[in-house]
Write a protein that holds these residues in place. Structure first.
Motif, short mmCIF file in Angstrom:
data_model
loop_
_atom_site.label_atom_id
_atom_site.label_comp_id
_atom_site.label_asym_id
_atom_site.label_seq_id
_atom_site.Cartn_x
_atom_site.Cartn_y
_atom_site.Cartn_z
N HIS A 153 0.87 -1.17 0.00
CA HIS A 153 0.00 0.00 0.00
C HIS A 153 0.91 1.22 0.00
N THR A 177 -3.85 -3.31 2.41
CA THR A 177 -2.98 -4.10 1.56
C THR A 177 -3.81 -4.89 0.55
N CYS A 178 -3.13 -5.33 -0.50
CA CYS A 178 -3.66 -6.39 -1.35
C CYS A 178 -3.16 -7.71 -0.78
N THR A 189 -7.87 -1.34 -1.27
CA THR A 189 -7.28 -2.53 -0.63
C THR A 189 -7.81 -3.77 -1.33
N MET A 190 -7.49 -4.92 -0.78
CA MET A 190 -8.03 -6.16 -1.33
C MET A 190 -9.55 -6.22 -1.19
N GLY A 209 -12.16 -3.40 -1.09
CA GLY A 209 -11.74 -3.20 -2.46
C GLY A 209 -11.39 -1.75 -2.75
N GLU A 266 -9.74 -11.52 -3.04
CA GLU A 266 -8.35 -11.55 -2.61
C GLU A 266 -8.24 -11.92 -1.13
#
Length: 234
Positions: free
Chosen positions: A115, A147-148, A174-175, A171, A179
């Motif tokens: 991120h 984060t992803c 981020t994830m 989403g 994910e």
């Protein structure tokens, strides 16, 4: 020893009470649209832990630190910026990835996150991060931060064996739930508390979507999704 009460305060903000009686706030943006009115004025704070420098995570940290004088744990550059804003300097709480800070028996180990990170004035404040938080009774919570999904989550699971993962699922920034389901497969945790969803229109992921993705992937992690202001015990 007692279990660990975790209270979601909306968005990515949490209040956690340790078995030893300390009160931790994670990313205290208590002015977020989902934070209940009764939670916007804390009674006490012993520790603040920040994942990165964006306003929706730093929130009211400066004001809260001046009022309660808690230990403020953050990435070294972010911690330096906070000192410049009037937060008491504390070199021992300015850390980086792989490091561990022991705050009155609760251990914060900083992990990677994918991120960006800067403060409201545009200052570079290091990278975004997550934490593995280990309590006196052995309970371990992985707080991913923004984060992803990334492959090294498997290493976080292997190294620290967290019981619970707090993951963003909204989403866009981020994830999303798809994910997040992969992240939970990599981590191998028993329980997930989702966050960073529903705060505003762009954050469309939902806990039910996460549950469906877990079912499709045959991942048996339980998704516990409290309402803002609600406490769950882990």
């Amino acid at each position: 020893m007692p279990d660990v009460p975790v209270t979601w305060l909306g968005h990515a903000s949490f209040r956690i009470d340790t078995p030893g009686g300390k009160r931790i706030y994670v990313d205290p943006w208590l002015g977020n649209p989902k934070c209940p009115e009764g939670e916007q004025e804390p009674e006490r704070i012993d520790v603040i832990a920040l994942t990165h420098g964006h306003d929706d995570h730093v929130g009211e940290t400066v004001e809260l630190a001046k009022k309660f004088s808690p230990r403020v744990i953050a990435m070294v550059e972010l911690r330096g910026w906070l000192t410049g804003q009037g937060v008491d300097e504390d070199v021992s709480s300015a850390m980086n990835k792989g490091g561990t800070v022991d705050a009155d028996g609760t251990k914060f180990t900083m992990t990677d996150a994918k991120h960006s990170s800067s403060c409201r004035d545009g200052t570079y404040v290091g990278e975004a991060a997550g934490y593995v938080v280990t309590f006196e009774n052995g309970t371990t919570i992985y707080i991913a931060g923004d984060t992803c999904v990334f492959g090294d989550m498997q290493l976080i699971g292997r190294t620290y064996r967290p019981d619970v993962a707090i993951l963003p699922i909204g989403g866009h920034y981020t994830m999303d739930p798809r994910e997040a389901a992969v992240a939970l497969e990599l981590l191998g945790v028993q329980t997930c508390i989702p966050c960073h969803y529903g705060t505003f229109g762009l954050l469309t992921g939902t806990p039910d979507e996460l549950r469906e993705n877990l079912r499709e992937a045959s991942v048996e992690t339980e998704v516990v999704s409290p309402e803002p202001g609600e406490t769950v015990t882990v």
